[in-house]
Design a protein around this motif. Structure first.
Motif, PDB file in Angstrom:
ATOM      1  N   MET A   1      -5.776  27.018   8.437  1.00 15.85           N
ATOM      2  CA  MET A   1      -5.971  26.211   9.630  1.00 15.85           C
ATOM      3  C   MET A   1      -6.780  24.964   9.289  1.00 15.85           C
ATOM      4  N   TYR A   2      -6.460  23.880   9.970  1.00 21.08           N
ATOM      5  CA  TYR A   2      -7.197  22.623   9.823  1.00 21.08           C
ATOM      6  C   TYR A   2      -7.692  22.191  11.193  1.00 21.08           C
ATOM      7  N   PRO A   3      -8.695  22.853  11.742  1.00 20.16           N
ATOM      8  CA  PRO A   3      -9.160  22.485  13.085  1.00 20.16           C
ATOM      9  C   PRO A   3      -9.776  21.087  13.102  1.00 20.16           C
ATOM     10  N   ARG A   4      -9.412  20.329  14.117  1.00 20.91           N
ATOM     11  CA  ARG A   4      -9.942  18.981  14.289  1.00 20.91           C
ATOM     12  C   ARG A   4     -11.376  19.067  14.813  1.00 20.91           C
ATOM     13  N   ALA A   5     -12.229  18.160  14.352  1.00 20.33           N
ATOM     14  CA  ALA A   5     -13.599  18.101  14.847  1.00 20.33           C
ATOM     15  C   ALA A   5     -13.597  17.686  16.311  1.00 20.33           C
ATOM     16  N   VAL A   6     -14.528  18.197  17.081  1.00 14.29           N
ATOM     17  CA  VAL A   6     -14.587  17.920  18.509  1.00 14.29           C
ATOM     18  C   VAL A   6     -16.038  17.748  18.919  1.00 14.29           C
ATOM     19  N   THR A   7     -16.258  16.933  19.923  1.00 18.38           N
ATOM     20  CA  THR A   7     -17.593  16.739  20.481  1.00 18.38           C
ATOM     21  C   THR A   7     -17.549  17.057  21.970  1.00 18.38           C
ATOM     22  N   GLY A   8     -18.696  17.416  22.491  1.00 17.29           N
ATOM     23  CA  GLY A   8     -18.764  17.748  23.906  1.00 17.29           C
ATOM     24  C   GLY A   8     -19.906  18.706  24.190  1.00 17.29           C
ATOM     25  N   VAL A   9     -19.995  19.123  25.429  1.00 14.94           N
ATOM     26  CA  VAL A   9     -21.086  19.998  25.851  1.00 14.94           C
ATOM     27  C   VAL A   9     -21.075  21.310  25.082  1.00 14.94           C
TER      28      VAL A   9
ATOM     29  N   ARG B   1       4.247  19.703  31.935  1.00 15.84           N
ATOM     30  CA  ARG B   1       3.539  18.877  30.962  1.00 15.84           C
ATOM     31  C   ARG B   1       4.458  17.788  30.439  1.00 15.84           C
ATOM     32  N   GLY B   2       3.850  16.698  30.007  1.00 18.14           N
ATOM     33  CA  GLY B   2       4.640  15.623  29.418  1.00 18.14           C
ATOM     34  C   GLY B   2       3.827  14.354  29.262  1.00 18.14           C
ATOM     35  N   SER B   3       4.230  13.523  28.338  1.00 22.21           N
ATOM     36  CA  SER B   3       3.551  12.248  28.122  1.00 22.21           C
ATOM     37  C   SER B   3       3.982  11.265  29.203  1.00 22.21           C
ATOM     38  N   ARG B   4       3.158  10.254  29.406  1.00 22.96           N
ATOM     39  CA  ARG B   4       3.445   9.239  30.420  1.00 22.96           C
ATOM     40  C   ARG B   4       2.604   7.993  30.123  1.00 22.96           C
TER      41      ARG B   4
ATOM     42  N   CYS C   1      -0.774  16.320  24.812  1.00 22.25           N
ATOM     43  CA  CYS C   1      -1.254  15.656  23.591  1.00 22.25           C
ATOM     44  C   CYS C   1      -1.411  16.636  22.430  1.00 22.25           C
ATOM     45  N   GLY C   2      -1.596  17.927  22.730  1.00 22.65           N
ATOM     46  CA  GLY C   2      -1.718  18.940  21.687  1.00 22.65           C
ATOM     47  C   GLY C   2      -3.092  19.063  21.068  1.00 22.65           C
ATOM     48  N   LEU C   3      -4.067  18.288  21.571  1.00 19.32           N
ATOM     49  CA  LEU C   3      -5.401  18.371  20.982  1.00 19.32           C
ATOM     50  C   LEU C   3      -6.050  19.732  21.197  1.00 19.32           C
ATOM     51  N   CYS C   4      -5.729  20.400  22.306  1.00 19.09           N
ATOM     52  CA  CYS C   4      -6.311  21.717  22.550  1.00 19.09           C
ATOM     53  C   CYS C   4      -5.899  22.703  21.472  1.00 19.09           C
ATOM     54  N   VAL C   5      -4.731  22.502  20.875  1.00 15.13           N
ATOM     55  CA  VAL C   5      -4.269  23.361  19.782  1.00 15.13           C
ATOM     56  C   VAL C   5      -4.900  22.924  18.468  1.00 15.13           C
ATOM     57  N   GLU C   6      -5.020  21.611  18.265  1.00  9.28           N
ATOM     58  CA  GLU C   6      -5.541  21.101  17.001  1.00  9.28           C
ATOM     59  C   GLU C   6      -7.019  21.445  16.801  1.00  9.28           C
ATOM     60  N   VAL C   7      -7.798  21.540  17.875  1.00  8.46           N
ATOM     61  CA  VAL C   7      -9.221  21.831  17.727  1.00  8.46           C
ATOM     62  C   VAL C   7      -9.504  23.331  17.716  1.00  8.46           C
ATOM     63  N   CYS C   8      -8.514  24.151  18.051  1.00  8.77           N
ATOM     64  CA  CYS C   8      -8.736  25.598  18.132  1.00  8.77           C
ATOM     65  C   CYS C   8      -8.940  26.186  16.739  1.00  8.77           C
TER      66      CYS C   8
ATOM     67  N   ASP D   1      -2.465  28.270  21.384  1.00  2.51           N
ATOM     68  CA  ASP D   1      -2.247  27.327  22.485  1.00  2.51           C
ATOM     69  C   ASP D   1      -2.744  28.001  23.758  1.00  2.51           C
ATOM     70  N   ILE D   2      -3.890  27.572  24.256  1.00  2.10           N
ATOM     71  CA  ILE D   2      -4.497  28.224  25.417  1.00  2.10           C
ATOM     72  C   ILE D   2      -3.633  28.059  26.655  1.00  2.10           C
ATOM     73  N   ARG D   3      -2.697  27.114  26.624  1.00  2.07           N
ATOM     74  CA  ARG D   3      -1.821  26.901  27.777  1.00  2.07           C
ATOM     75  C   ARG D   3      -0.837  28.045  27.970  1.00  2.07           C
ATOM     76  N   LYS D   4      -0.725  28.910  26.974  1.00  2.00           N
ATOM     77  CA  LYS D   4       0.131  30.091  27.099  1.00  2.00           C
ATOM     78  C   LYS D   4      -0.604  31.281  27.706  1.00  2.00           C
ATOM     79  N   GLY D   5      -1.847  31.072  28.097  1.00  2.00           N
ATOM     80  CA  GLY D   5      -2.626  32.142  28.698  1.00  2.00           C
ATOM     81  C   GLY D   5      -3.618  32.748  27.727  1.00  2.00           C
ATOM     82  N   LEU D   6      -4.461  33.645  28.237  1.00  2.00           N
ATOM     83  CA  LEU D   6      -5.473  34.298  27.421  1.00  2.00           C
ATOM     84  C   LEU D   6      -4.805  35.161  26.357  1.00  2.00           C
TER      85      LEU D   6
END
Length: 447
Positions: A1-9, A224-227, A244-251, A256-261
Motif C-alpha cells: 500500500m502507498y497511503p497518501r499523506a493527509v492533514t486534518g483534525v 457520485r461523479g466529477s463535475r 476524487c478517490g482520495l478517501c481510498v488513497e489515504v486509507c 473504499d469506505i463508500r462501500k460501507g463499514l
C-alpha cells in the motif's frame, strides 16, 4: 500500500497520540524512583517494581486484574466508537505511521514512492532504499532495546549492546522484538490488520446500530461523479461526492469506505480528513464522510441524539464493569500490606513445661519485608493472658527479603484451657506503627 499523506483534525490526534505513547514507552525505563528504575520487571530476582510498589510472583492476581481492566476498556471503547483503539493507539498503527513517516522523508511522497518502486535498480534507488531500511532498523533495534530494558535494567544496557556483552536471552528478545517490528511496520503493515489481527473478526459482536464508526453518507453523496467547480450537482443529477478517490488513497488498509463499514477499517478517520478538505475546496458542507452511527445516519439524527444513544444498556454495563474492576484492583493494591507473616507450629513437640512452671510452645515465624527499605520489627503475641515471647523479640529484615526465626511462647501454668487456644502473633516496624501485620495461630496446653 502507498497511503497518501493527509492533514486534518484526526491526523493531528494520531500524531499527538504517537508522541504520547512513544514518550511513555521509551521514557519510562529511564525514570528513576527512590534510587532504582521506576518500572522494572526483574524476572531473575522475581520482583516487579512499579514505582513505589513491589510485587512478587504470589501477586500474579494483580496482572489478571489489569488484563480484565484492559479487556473491559476495549469492549467499552469498541461499543462507543468502534475500532478507535486500532486507529489511534494500537502499536501496529503507531509504528506503521512512524515507518511511513521515515519512508516519506527518505523517498518522497506517494507518487514519488510509486515511481521509485517501478523504476529499475540504480545507484540512487539503492542508496534511498538502503537509507530507509537503515533508519527502520535503527528504530526497531532501539525499540527492542527499550523493551528488554523493562526486564533487564536500561541504564547499562546500551553500553553492553555496543560491547556485545549482553546475555543470550537479552540478545534473543532484543533481536526478536526488533525483527517483528521491522517486518510488521515495514512490510506487512495493513496485512496485519486485515489478515492477522483477531480484533477485526470479533468487533462485529461488540458494535451495534448506535456505535459511532467512520461512515459515508450515501444519501447525500450518491450518485457520485466529477463535475465543474461551479456546476450545480442537483441539476446534473449528482450527489456531493465528486469521486476524487482520495478517501481510498489515504486509507492505510486500502478500502473504499463508500462501500460501507468493512472489517479492514481501523477507524483512523484519514478518509474523513481527506474528504473534509475536498468538500471545503469545492464549497460543499463537510461531513460527507464522518463519525456517525448507523441509526444516526439512517434517521439523520443530531449530535445530541447521537450522544444520547451512546448511553444504552450495553455501554452502561461495560462502563460499570470497568469501574468495578478498576476500583477493586487498585483499592486492593493500595490496601495491600507490604509485609507477609507465616507462623508454623513446631509439631515435634506440641507443648512442654519449662522453668517456673511455664508452658512453652515453639513456632517458626517467617517474615517477608516487601518494602524497599530495611526495617527492625518487634514480635509480640496476644490472645492469652500473660503470654510472652521468651526469645529475642527483635528481628531485622533487609529490604525486599524475608527471614525465618524460631519463636518460643510461654504462658503461666493454669492459663488457658487444656487443648488448643487461639493466640495472635503481631509484628510491627520500629518507629512505623502503620507498618504492621498480624497472624493467628494456636497455643497447646497439655491436659
Amino acid at each position: 500500500m502507498y497511503p497518501r499523506a493527509v492533514t486534518g483534525v484526526f491526523a493531528r490526534w494520531r500524531v499527538a497520540l504517537i508522541w504520547i505513547t512513544q514518550a511513555v514507552f521509551y521514557g519510562l525505563p529511564w525514570l528513576q524512583w527512590d534510587g532504582r528504575q521506576a518500572m522494572l520487571f526483574d524476572l531473575e530476582a522475581r520482583r516487579f517494581f512499579m514505582f513505589g510498589t513491589v510485587l512478587h510472583p504470589q501477586d500474579f492476581i494483580y496482572l489478571t486484574g489489569l488484563l480484565v481492566i484492559a479487556a473491559m476498556a476495549l469492549f467499552l471503547f469498541t461499543a462507543v466508537a468502534g475500532r478507535v483503539w486500532c486507529g489511534y493507539a494500537c502499536p501496529q498503527t503507531v509504528y506503521t505511521e512512524i515507518f511511513l513517516w521515515i519512508e516519506k522523508r527518505v523517498e518522497g511522497d506517494r507518487a514519488r514512492r510509486m515511481k521509485l518502486d517501478r523504476a529499475a535498480m540504480s545507484p540512487r534507488k539503492a542508496g534511498l532504499k538502503l537509507a530507509k531500511h537503515a533508519a527502520w532498523l535503527a528504530v526497531a533495534l532501539w525499540t527492542g532495546l527499550s523493551f528488554v530494558g523493562y526486564f533487564s535494567g536500561i541504564r547499562g544496557l546500551p553500553a553492553e549492546v555496543l560491547a556485545l556483552q549482553t546475555g543470550p536471552w537479552e540478545s534473543f528478545w532484543m533481536i526478536f522484538y526488533a525483527g517483528i517490528l521491522y517486518a510488521n511496520a515495514g512490510f506487512l503493515r495493513e496485512q496485519v490488520c486485515t489478515y492477522m489481527c483477531p480484533y477485526a473478526r470479533f468487533q462485529s459482536a461488540l458494535i451495534d446500530g448506535d456505535t459511532m464508526v467512520v461512515t459515508y453518507d450515501s444519501e447525500r453523496g450518491d450518485p457520485r461523479g466529477s463535475r465543474p467547480r461551479k456546476a450545480d450537482p442537483k441539476l446534473m443529477g449528482l450527489g456531493d461526492c465528486i469521486d476524487c478517490g482520495l478517501c481510498v488513497e489515504v486509507c492505510p488498509t486500502g478500502i473504499d469506505i463508500r462501500k460501507g463499514l468493512q472489517n479492514e477499517c481501523i477507524g483512523c478517520a484519514a478518509c474523513v480528513d481527506a474528504c473534509d478538505d475536498i468538500m471545503g475546496r469545492v464549497g460543499y458542507p463537510k461531513g460527507l464522510i464522518r463519525y456517525d452511527s448507523g441509526n444516526g445516519l439512517r434517521r439523520d439524527q443530531g449530535r445530541v441524539a447521537m450522544l444520547r444513544g451512546m448511553l444504552r444498556p450495553r455501554v452502561l454495563a461495560y462502563a460499570a464493569l470497568l469501574v468495578a474492576a478498576t476500583l477493586s484492583v487498585f483499592t486492593h493494591m493500595a490496601l495491600r500490606s507490604p509485609l507477609r507473616l507465616d507462623v508454623i507450629r513446631d509439631r515435634g513437640v506440641l507443648a512442654r513445661e519449662v522453668e517456673d512452671g511455664m508452658i512453652e510452645n515453639v513456632y517458626r515465624v517467617r517474615l517477608s519485608n516487601h518494602t524497599d527499605r530495611a526495617h527492625r520489627f518487634t514480635v509480640a503475641v496476644g490472645g492469652l493472658p500473660s503470654a510472652v515471647v521468651a526469645t529475642e523479640a527483635m528481628v531485622d529484615v533487609e529490604a525486599d527479603s524475608e527471614r525465618q526465626i524460631p519463636v518460643r511462647v510461654r504462658v503461666p501454668h493454669g492459663v488457658g484451657k487444656p487443648g488448643s487456644n487461639a493466640i495472635e502473633f503481631s509484628v510491627e516496624a520500629r518507629g512505623e506503627p502503620s507498618l504492621a501485620i498480624a497472624e493467628r495461630s494456636t497455643f497447646f496446653v497439655p491436659r
